[in-house]
Design an enzyme around this catalytic site. Structure first.
Site, PDB file in Angstrom:
ATOM      1  N   GLY A  38       0.803  -1.229   0.000  1.00 20.16           N
ATOM      2  CA  GLY A  38       0.000   0.000   0.000  1.00 20.16           C
ATOM      3  C   GLY A  38       0.834   1.276   0.000  1.00 20.16           C
ATOM      4  O   GLY A  38       0.305   2.369  -0.211  1.00 20.16           O
ATOM      5  N   GLU A  39       2.144   1.157   0.239  1.00 18.70           N
ATOM      6  CA  GLU A  39       2.974   2.366   0.216  1.00 18.70           C
ATOM      7  C   GLU A  39       2.971   2.977  -1.188  1.00 18.70           C
ATOM      8  O   GLU A  39       2.861   2.264  -2.177  1.00 18.70           O
ATOM      9  CB  GLU A  39       4.411   2.020   0.648  1.00 18.70           C
ATOM     10  CG  GLU A  39       4.503   1.709   2.129  1.00 18.70           C
ATOM     11  CD  GLU A  39       5.932   1.413   2.582  1.00 18.70           C
ATOM     12  OE1 GLU A  39       6.857   1.477   1.747  1.00 18.70           O
ATOM     13  OE2 GLU A  39       6.106   1.096   3.770  1.00 18.70           O
ATOM     14  N   GLN A  97     -10.433  21.586  11.532  1.00 19.70           N
ATOM     15  CA  GLN A  97      -9.973  21.245  12.890  1.00 19.70           C
ATOM     16  C   GLN A  97      -8.882  22.230  13.282  1.00 19.70           C
ATOM     17  O   GLN A  97      -7.726  21.867  13.459  1.00 19.70           O
ATOM     18  CB  GLN A  97      -9.486  19.806  12.902  1.00 19.70           C
ATOM     19  CG  GLN A  97     -10.612  18.835  12.524  1.00 19.70           C
ATOM     20  CD  GLN A  97     -10.123  17.418  12.392  1.00 19.70           C
ATOM     21  OE1 GLN A  97      -9.376  16.941  13.223  1.00 19.70           O
ATOM     22  NE2 GLN A  97     -10.527  16.739  11.339  1.00 19.70           N
ATOM     23  N   HIS A 130     -10.845  27.802   6.120  1.00 20.54           N
ATOM     24  CA  HIS A 130     -11.976  27.742   7.048  1.00 20.54           C
ATOM     25  C   HIS A 130     -11.998  28.921   8.028  1.00 20.54           C
ATOM     26  O   HIS A 130     -13.057  29.484   8.303  1.00 20.54           O
ATOM     27  CB  HIS A 130     -11.925  26.419   7.812  1.00 20.54           C
ATOM     28  CG  HIS A 130     -12.966  26.307   8.857  1.00 20.54           C
ATOM     29  ND1 HIS A 130     -14.311  26.336   8.552  1.00 20.54           N
ATOM     30  CD2 HIS A 130     -12.869  26.200  10.207  1.00 20.54           C
ATOM     31  CE1 HIS A 130     -14.993  26.239   9.678  1.00 20.54           C
ATOM     32  NE2 HIS A 130     -14.157  26.164  10.683  1.00 20.54           N
ATOM     33  N   LYS A 198     -25.285  28.795  15.456  1.00 18.94           N
ATOM     34  CA  LYS A 198     -25.264  27.358  15.139  1.00 18.94           C
ATOM     35  C   LYS A 198     -24.641  26.575  16.289  1.00 18.94           C
ATOM     36  O   LYS A 198     -23.627  26.986  16.835  1.00 18.94           O
ATOM     37  CB  LYS A 198     -24.456  27.129  13.856  1.00 18.94           C
ATOM     38  CG  LYS A 198     -24.295  25.672  13.460  1.00 18.94           C
ATOM     39  CD  LYS A 198     -23.708  25.514  12.059  1.00 18.94           C
ATOM     40  CE  LYS A 198     -22.240  25.241  12.056  1.00 18.94           C
ATOM     41  NZ  LYS A 198     -21.686  24.967  10.710  1.00 18.94           N
ATOM     42  N   ASP A 225     -20.908  30.217   2.844  1.00 14.31           N
ATOM     43  CA  ASP A 225     -20.095  29.389   3.745  1.00 14.31           C
ATOM     44  C   ASP A 225     -18.809  28.977   3.028  1.00 14.31           C
ATOM     45  O   ASP A 225     -18.675  29.189   1.814  1.00 14.31           O
ATOM     46  CB  ASP A 225     -20.909  28.153   4.163  1.00 14.31           C
ATOM     47  CG  ASP A 225     -20.513  27.652   5.545  1.00 14.31           C
ATOM     48  OD1 ASP A 225     -19.514  28.127   6.095  1.00 14.31           O
ATOM     49  OD2 ASP A 225     -21.220  26.763   6.073  1.00 14.31           O
ATOM     50  N   THR A 230     -21.897  17.653   4.460  1.00  7.81           N
ATOM     51  CA  THR A 230     -23.109  16.819   4.492  1.00  7.81           C
ATOM     52  C   THR A 230     -24.338  17.640   4.111  1.00  7.81           C
ATOM     53  O   THR A 230     -25.414  17.094   3.880  1.00  7.81           O
ATOM     54  CB  THR A 230     -23.357  16.279   5.909  1.00  7.81           C
ATOM     55  OG1 THR A 230     -23.579  17.403   6.785  1.00  7.81           O
ATOM     56  CG2 THR A 230     -22.181  15.491   6.419  1.00  7.81           C
ATOM     57  N   GLY A 232     -25.750  19.574   6.221  1.00  5.00           N
ATOM     58  CA  GLY A 232     -26.481  19.791   7.471  1.00  5.00           C
ATOM     59  C   GLY A 232     -26.597  21.261   7.858  1.00  5.00           C
ATOM     60  O   GLY A 232     -27.670  21.723   8.270  1.00  5.00           O
ATOM     61  N   THR A 233     -25.517  22.004   7.712  1.00  2.00           N
ATOM     62  CA  THR A 233     -25.529  23.421   8.080  1.00  2.00           C
ATOM     63  C   THR A 233     -26.556  24.179   7.239  1.00  2.00           C
ATOM     64  O   THR A 233     -27.370  24.952   7.760  1.00  2.00           O
ATOM     65  CB  THR A 233     -24.113  24.029   7.867  1.00  2.00           C
ATOM     66  OG1 THR A 233     -23.215  23.347   8.728  1.00  2.00           O
ATOM     67  CG2 THR A 233     -24.084  25.517   8.138  1.00  2.00           C
TER      68      THR A 233
HETATM   69  C1  R5P Z   1     -18.126  24.599   9.677  1.00  2.00           C
HETATM   70  O1  R5P Z   1     -18.008  25.373  10.595  1.00  2.00           O
HETATM   71  C2  R5P Z   1     -17.971  24.967   8.236  1.00  2.00           C
HETATM   72  O2  R5P Z   1     -17.754  26.329   8.064  1.00  2.00           O
HETATM   73  C3  R5P Z   1     -19.162  24.530   7.424  1.00  2.00           C
HETATM   74  O3  R5P Z   1     -20.313  25.211   7.870  1.00  2.00           O
HETATM   75  C4  R5P Z   1     -19.370  23.047   7.562  1.00  2.00           C
HETATM   76  O4  R5P Z   1     -18.180  22.358   7.399  1.00  2.00           O
HETATM   77  C5  R5P Z   1     -20.385  22.532   6.595  1.00  2.00           C
HETATM   78  O5  R5P Z   1     -20.543  21.172   6.820  1.00  2.00           O
HETATM   79  P1  R5P Z   1     -21.936  20.463   6.662  1.00  2.00           P
HETATM   80  O6  R5P Z   1     -22.380  20.725   5.235  1.00  2.00           O
HETATM   81  O7  R5P Z   1     -21.655  19.025   6.921  1.00  2.00           O
HETATM   82  O8  R5P Z   1     -22.862  21.057   7.667  1.00  2.00           O
END
Ligand code: R5P
Length: 302
Positions: A38-39, A97, A130, A198, A225, A230, A232-233
């Site tokens: 895998g290297e 992160q 970010h 949020k 953003d 995903t 979700g936000t």
């Molecule tokens: C998080 O703080 C980022 O700025 C985005 O809002 C986030 O990564 C979006 O991720 P998701 O679409 O999963 O909510």
């Protein structure tokens, strides 16, 4: 004009071609093979001695593998005695992160910055990181190129085409961390800004509780953003905005990760328009517009 050679991994093939054609430059070829365990073995498949190199490498999907492949490529280029390397990381994996949110967490983004800085390159540029604090992790410096001008042109055009009154348009920051990004767009469009509150009960689980300021009744809300992952936000933001009387919700983000059936969720949440950049290569879709960052990259090439 220098004689550039543009390298990219498969995640940025299209972007690299667009850039190479604007620069009248050749595309380099990377040879990436795996050993039986895998290297990886990564090297240039063309002669690079004394060349000015541009590398485009989004560290997307298994970011750690992409990062390691990039480090091996940079080492191979330097050993082959290139003249210069300008490194563009359109989407910077692990950038979310950038601080400790829960007990015992690492600051993974800082770890990545330290590893990356062990490599030899002359310039490092990323796009819409970010959070601006990330820049501090790079002791040798990183240019954080904002994508605001692309979104400004897009939304001015949208407002014209949809015969919207600019006073009925607001820019929405989906959380406090995204505030600086919303501010950039607000300044360009000259509209009001709304900030949402949020909370996350766990990673990838977003919930919007309330508006921090302003009124969205009858307004077209541009939620801006850095990343759509995903979805979700955006889904949770749009639920709240519609509940409070918004007329329409539009979504703009630099980086489209689009995991977990994200697009289906966004359409179900009645998000009227979705626009992203090509920092991560996108399959053509009638639901998503893609803004090209290659003109922005050109501005940062020495
Ligand atoms: C998080 O703080 C980022 O700025 C985005 O809002 C986030 O990564 C979006 O991720 P998701 O679409 O999963 O909510």
């Amino acid at each position: 004009m220098k004689d550039y050679l543009v390298f990219s991994f498969k995640e940025n093939k299209l972007l690299a071609s667009l850039l190479a054609s604007s620069l009248h430059a050749k595309l380099g070829r990377i040879s990436l093979t795996h050993f039986s365990d895998g290297e990886m073995l990564v090297k240039s498949a063309v002669n690079v001695k004394d060349k000015d190199i541009i590398v485009i490498a989004s560290t997307f999907k298994k970011a750690h593998e992409k990062l390691f492949a990039l480090l091996l490529l940079l080492d191979s280029l330097n050993r082959a005695q290139v003249k210069s390397i300008q490194l563009f990381i359109p989407y910077f994996g692990y950038s979310r992160q950038e601080r400790v949110s829960w007990t015992n967490e690492p600051i993974s983004c800082e770890v990545v910055s330290k590893i990356l800085e062990t490599a030899q390159y002359d310039k490092l540029v990323s796009f819409d990181l970010h959070h601006p604090d990330i820049e501090k992790f790079f002791k040798r410096g990183i240019v954080n190129a904002m994508t605001t001008e692309l979104f400004k042109d897009y939304y001015l055009n949208y407002i014209r085409e949809h015969h919207l009154n600019i006073n009925d348009v607001v820019v929405v920051s989906p959380d406090h961390g995204a505030n600086h990004r919303a501010d950039c767009l607000v300044k360009e469009l000259k509209v009001h800004k709304i900030i949402l509150d949020k909370v996350r009960s766990r990673p990838n689980q977003a919930e919007h509780l309330q508006l921090i300021n302003g009124d969205v009744k009858g307004k077209t809300c541009i939620v801006i953003d850095d990343i759509i992952d995903t979805g979700g936000t955006l889904v949770s933001a749009s639920k709240l905005l519609y509940k409070l009387g918004a007329k329409a919700v539009l979504a703009g983000a630099s980086h489209a990760v689009f995991s977990n059936n994200c697009l289906k969720k966004l359409l179900r949440a009645k998000i009227n328009d979705i626009v992203v950049c090509n920092t991560i290569e996108q399959r053509p879709s009638k639901y998503v517009k893609v803004l090209d960052i290659s003109p922005l990259i050109l501005k940062y090439i020495d």
